[in-house]
Design a protein around this motif. Structure first.
Motif, PDB file in Angstrom:
ATOM      1  N   ILE A 154      -5.453  -0.236 -19.065  1.00 20.35           N
ATOM      2  CA  ILE A 154      -5.443   0.137 -17.648  1.00 20.35           C
ATOM      3  C   ILE A 154      -4.710   1.462 -17.452  1.00 20.35           C
ATOM      4  CG2 ILE A 154      -4.559  -0.521 -15.374  1.00 20.35           C
ATOM      5  CD1 ILE A 154      -5.030  -3.407 -16.156  1.00 20.35           C
ATOM      6  N   ARG A 155      -3.604   1.624 -18.149  1.00 26.42           N
ATOM      7  CA  ARG A 155      -2.857   2.887 -18.027  1.00 26.42           C
ATOM      8  C   ARG A 155      -3.712   4.073 -18.471  1.00 26.42           C
ATOM      9  NH1 ARG A 155       2.673   2.273 -17.213  1.00 26.42           N
ATOM     10  NH2 ARG A 155       3.494   0.159 -17.552  1.00 26.42           N
ATOM     11  N   GLY A 190      -3.306  -3.207  -5.690  1.00 24.23           N
ATOM     12  CA  GLY A 190      -3.300  -2.176  -6.718  1.00 24.23           C
ATOM     13  C   GLY A 190      -4.689  -1.860  -7.236  1.00 24.23           C
ATOM     14  N   VAL A 191      -5.463  -2.896  -7.527  1.00 23.90           N
ATOM     15  CA  VAL A 191      -6.794  -2.659  -8.083  1.00 23.90           C
ATOM     16  C   VAL A 191      -7.734  -2.102  -7.018  1.00 23.90           C
ATOM     17  CG1 VAL A 191      -7.883  -4.921  -7.682  1.00 23.90           C
ATOM     18  CG2 VAL A 191      -8.441  -3.625  -9.739  1.00 23.90           C
ATOM     19  N   MET A 192      -7.587  -2.533  -5.754  1.00 23.87           N
ATOM     20  CA  MET A 192      -8.427  -1.983  -4.684  1.00 23.87           C
ATOM     21  C   MET A 192      -8.108  -0.498  -4.442  1.00 23.87           C
ATOM     22  SD  MET A 192     -10.613  -4.194  -3.579  1.00 23.87           S
ATOM     23  CE  MET A 192     -10.748  -4.873  -5.225  1.00 23.87           C
ATOM     24  N   SER A 247       0.814  -1.218   0.000  1.00 25.64           N
ATOM     25  CA  SER A 247       0.000   0.000   0.000  1.00 25.64           C
ATOM     26  C   SER A 247       0.847   1.267   0.000  1.00 25.64           C
ATOM     27  CB  SER A 247      -0.939   0.002   1.211  1.00 25.64           C
ATOM     28  OG  SER A 247      -0.195  -0.002   2.421  1.00 25.64           O
ATOM     29  N   ARG A 248       2.125   1.155   0.376  1.00 26.55           N
ATOM     30  CA  ARG A 248       3.023   2.313   0.330  1.00 26.55           C
ATOM     31  C   ARG A 248       3.219   2.801  -1.101  1.00 26.55           C
ATOM     32  NH1 ARG A 248       8.287   0.093   3.145  1.00 26.55           N
ATOM     33  NH2 ARG A 248       9.026   2.169   2.508  1.00 26.55           N
ATOM     34  N   TYR A 249       3.017   1.932  -2.066  1.00 25.21           N
ATOM     35  CA  TYR A 249       3.261   2.272  -3.467  1.00 25.21           C
ATOM     36  C   TYR A 249       1.967   2.545  -4.234  1.00 25.21           C
ATOM     37  CZ  TYR A 249       7.799   0.325  -2.246  1.00 25.21           C
ATOM     38  OH  TYR A 249       9.010   0.074  -1.625  1.00 25.21           O
ATOM     39  N   THR A 250       0.840   2.608  -3.507  1.00 27.98           N
ATOM     40  CA  THR A 250      -0.437   2.856  -4.183  1.00 27.98           C
ATOM     41  C   THR A 250      -0.962   4.259  -3.935  1.00 27.98           C
ATOM     42  OG1 THR A 250      -1.639   1.924  -2.286  1.00 27.98           O
ATOM     43  CG2 THR A 250      -1.082   0.420  -4.084  1.00 27.98           C
ATOM     44  N   THR A 251      -0.196   5.069  -3.209  1.00 28.87           N
ATOM     45  CA  THR A 251      -0.607   6.451  -2.992  1.00 28.87           C
ATOM     46  C   THR A 251      -0.236   7.301  -4.214  1.00 28.87           C
ATOM     47  OG1 THR A 251       1.495   6.940  -1.885  1.00 28.87           O
ATOM     48  CG2 THR A 251      -0.359   6.251  -0.494  1.00 28.87           C
ATOM     49  N   GLY A 252      -0.929   8.397  -4.381  1.00 32.45           N
ATOM     50  CA  GLY A 252      -0.632   9.266  -5.508  1.00 32.45           C
ATOM     51  C   GLY A 252      -1.536   8.995  -6.693  1.00 32.45           C
ATOM     52  N   PRO A 253      -1.197   9.537  -7.841  1.00 30.35           N
ATOM     53  CA  PRO A 253      -2.073   9.453  -9.012  1.00 30.35           C
ATOM     54  C   PRO A 253      -2.003   8.128  -9.766  1.00 30.35           C
ATOM     55  CG  PRO A 253      -0.122  10.718  -9.562  1.00 30.35           C
ATOM     56  CD  PRO A 253      -0.022  10.401  -8.099  1.00 30.35           C
ATOM     57  N   ARG A 254      -1.084   7.221  -9.412  1.00 27.21           N
ATOM     58  CA  ARG A 254      -0.935   5.958 -10.139  1.00 27.21           C
ATOM     59  C   ARG A 254      -1.050   4.766  -9.177  1.00 27.21           C
ATOM     60  NH1 ARG A 254       0.668   6.933 -15.242  1.00 27.21           N
ATOM     61  NH2 ARG A 254       1.534   8.988 -15.691  1.00 27.21           N
ATOM     62  N   PRO A 255      -2.220   4.571  -8.574  1.00 30.60           N
ATOM     63  CA  PRO A 255      -2.360   3.514  -7.568  1.00 30.60           C
ATOM     64  C   PRO A 255      -2.358   2.106  -8.138  1.00 30.60           C
ATOM     65  CG  PRO A 255      -4.479   4.541  -7.999  1.00 30.60           C
ATOM     66  CD  PRO A 255      -3.461   5.339  -8.752  1.00 30.60           C
ATOM     67  N   ILE A 256      -2.622   1.968  -9.426  1.00 30.60           N
ATOM     68  CA  ILE A 256      -2.754   0.632  -9.991  1.00 30.60           C
ATOM     69  C   ILE A 256      -1.429   0.075 -10.520  1.00 30.60           C
ATOM     70  CG2 ILE A 256      -3.223   1.073 -12.445  1.00 30.60           C
ATOM     71  CD1 ILE A 256      -5.690  -0.781 -12.111  1.00 30.60           C
ATOM     72  N   MET A 257      -0.337   0.787 -10.291  1.00 30.53           N
ATOM     73  CA  MET A 257       0.963   0.332 -10.784  1.00 30.53           C
ATOM     74  C   MET A 257       1.369  -1.048 -10.242  1.00 30.53           C
ATOM     75  SD  MET A 257       1.920   2.304 -13.096  1.00 30.53           S
ATOM     76  CE  MET A 257       3.531   1.552 -13.327  1.00 30.53           C
ATOM     77  N   PRO A 258       1.124  -1.382  -8.952  1.00 32.08           N
ATOM     78  CA  PRO A 258       1.455  -2.749  -8.501  1.00 32.08           C
ATOM     79  C   PRO A 258       0.736  -3.829  -9.314  1.00 32.08           C
ATOM     80  CG  PRO A 258       1.122  -1.326  -6.610  1.00 32.08           C
ATOM     81  CD  PRO A 258       0.708  -0.533  -7.826  1.00 32.08           C
ATOM     82  N   PHE A 259      -0.498  -3.542  -9.746  1.00 31.50           N
ATOM     83  CA  PHE A 259      -1.226  -4.488 -10.594  1.00 31.50           C
ATOM     84  C   PHE A 259      -0.508  -4.657 -11.924  1.00 31.50           C
ATOM     85  CE2 PHE A 259      -4.135  -5.522 -13.958  1.00 31.50           C
ATOM     86  CZ  PHE A 259      -5.015  -6.453 -13.414  1.00 31.50           C
TER      87      PHE A 259
END
Length: 530
Positions: free
Chosen positions: A511-512, A399-401, A331-343
């Motif tokens: 998705i992007r 990422g999707v959540m 969840s540390r990497y889902t903040t900001g304008p690109r939350p779906i990047m982990p997905f």
């Protein structure tokens, strides 16, 4: 050597004041949590109960696999998990129709939990007959078993809708974040009890070798009877001892307007009509096709080869901390304008990692000893593979959540999130059903003559040439042996891997583009229904 930076005049005083304020805020937060401690405990209990029937339903395929049912019948039973994928159909009804005297959430929660308890008590008297005794030649009645567990999951999904809605109003605004924690922890704990604990205590081998017992500690009928009693007693306690606030029942406590039944369906229709939503739904319904074979069949294949089902269940124990802690890290990497990047990053790795699961199934027979047991290092390999697999599963899920949380219109957040979660669940269920349904048709096998001491019988048996579908029963009843030339599991895994790669070529750029859309295009304009 380090030196301390000298501050400006008054800076130390400002820092001291800031620390004192933070300390006071921390004490206030603790007091707020303490005020909701009873409500948090109640939500946790209700989510634990919700996970029990889900865990039991998850254990049934392992039991049926030991009864040697076909994968087509496994596909039939997988339909019992669909209520959580289609609960959006009746969620507005649960949210808007209720008895004012009983309470908005208790009007559905109490009957649903009583029915779950009653189903379990009734089913405990007939489950052994429906499943067929392990030593008996009578086949399990998969159709009735599917219908019963579909009903159980339907009731559990209805309870989930009611509890989710109650969580928005039973907690103070400062503690509303505890709702998702109670959901995640409680449902995981309930599933663990209904799946891992049950399969372990039901296994005679585990109880004798590891617990020093003379036999298994529980039976499926006894386990269901016990939890049926627990459901009835707990529901009675909630009904009599816990009341709902009138303010919250009127919809003002949770920050979400009471749109009414017709109004909620109109909002759903508005959401579904958006072009960006149509693209997102297509993504959600197709993104898990590439994993369908490995996700739905790997555990069943290992059981078919001879890996004890209780051992596979116990291997979920080291995965539990990963499932709890890993989302917090991601969840540390889902903040900001690109939350779906982990997905986006996790999808291709998870897709290719399916080859490791296929390799595990392929090499498992070579680990089995003459007495049918497996060495300790084999189970260690399984744990390592599944832990790595879980990393990428969580990357995609978190990422999707996070993306859903970003795009959901906060004015109808519950309805919006239910809609998105419904298509997410459905996107995993339908490919798994198709993979289970058609794996037998892709399996190439032949019926061979049995041999005695390496020699064929003097008078050859009249046997069918293949073991496809109904011919398998003819072969085995005639004394023959079905020999698999090419397992459909490997065929499906290869085909769906190719489908997944093609999907990545289309899906990831899509998705992007959806992620780059402003939040305003996802918003809904609605009017309060009188």
């Amino acid at each position: 050597m380090t030196t301390r930076r000298k501050g400006r005049p008054g800076e130390d005083h400002d820092e001291t004041s800031r620390l004192m304020e933070e300390t006071e805020e921390g004490l206030e937060r603790k007091d707020v949590v303490a005020g909701d401690r009873g409500n948090i405990a109640l939500l946790l209990l209700l989510y634990v109960l919700q996970g029990i029937p889900l865990g039991l339903a998850g254990s049934i395929p392992m039991i049926l696999q030991n009864r040697h049912i076909s994968y087509k019948e496994q596909a039939t039973f997988s339909l019992s998990f669909w209520p959580f994928s289609i609960k959006l159909l009746w969620a507005p009804l649960v949210d808007s129709v209720y008895l004012e005297r009983m309470g908005r959430r208790k009007s559905w929660l109490i009957p649903a939990q009583y029915l779950i308890g009653g189903f379990m008590l009734l089913l405990s008297m007939h489950i052994n007959t429906l499943l067929g005794e392990e030593e008996s030649t009578e086949a399990p009645n998969v159709t009735i078993i599917t219908a019963v567990f579909f009903a159980l999951n339907f009731l559990a999904a209805t309870q989930d809708i009611a509890v989710d809605g109650w969580a928005l109003t039973i907690l103070s605004r400062e503690n509303i974040g505890w709702a998702s924690t109670c959901n995640s922890v409680g449902q995981t704990a309930g599933y663990f009890l209904g799946y891992v604990v049950f399969l372990a205590l039901e296994s005679r081998d585990f109880c004798v070798n590891y617990l020093g017992q003379a036999d298994s500690l529980v039976t499926l009928s006894g386990f269901m009877y016990f939890w049926g009693i627990v459901f009835c007693l707990t529901t009675t306690g909630v009904w009599l001892l816990k009341s709902e606030s009138k303010e919250n029942e009127n919809g003002t406590g949770g920050g979400e307007p009471d749109l009414g039944l017709v109004g909620t369906y109109r909002v759903l229709a508005t959401i579904l009509s958006k072009p960006v939503m149509k693209q997102l739904i297509l993504v959600l319904l197709t993104c898990k096709i590439g994993f369908a074979a490995t996700d739905s069949q790997t555990a069943l294949k290992l059981t078919e080869i001879g890996v004890p089902k209780d051992r596979l269940a116990l291997l979920s124990i080291p995965l539990t901390p990963v499932q709890v802690l890993l989302p917090l890290y991601i969840s540390r990497y889902t903040t900001g304008p690109r939350p779906i990047m982990p997905f986006i990053l996790g999808y291709p790795i998870r897709l290719l990692f399916g080859l490791a699961l296929v390799g595990l199934v392929w090499w498992t027979p070579s680990f089995r000893s003459d007495d049918g047991s497996f060495p300790l290092h084999y189970y260690a390999i399984i744990v390592i593979i599944y832990v790595i697999h879980q990393v990428f599963v969580n990357c995609m899920f978190v990422g999707v959540m996070a993306f859903f949380a970003r795009i959901s219109d906060s004015s109808i957040g519950g309805t919006y999130m239910t809609l998105l979660n419904t298509f997410t669940n459905l996107g995993g269920n339908w490919p798994s059903w198709v993979a289970l349904r058609y794996v037998s048709e892709l399996t190439w096998s032949t019926c061979v003559q049995p041999t005695v001491m390496g020699e064929a019988p003097e008078e050859p048996l009249q046997l069918p040439s293949s073991c496809y579908s109904a011919e398998r029963q003819m072969c085995e009843s005639g004394g023959g042996i079905c020999h698999t030339l090419l397992d459909g599991y490997y065929v499906e895994s290869a085909l769906l891997l190719l489908v997944g790669l093609v999907w990545a070529w289309w899906g990831i750029p899509t998705i992007r583009r959806l992620q780059d859309q402003p939040v305003s295009v996802w918003a809904v304009t609605h009017q309060r229904t009188q």
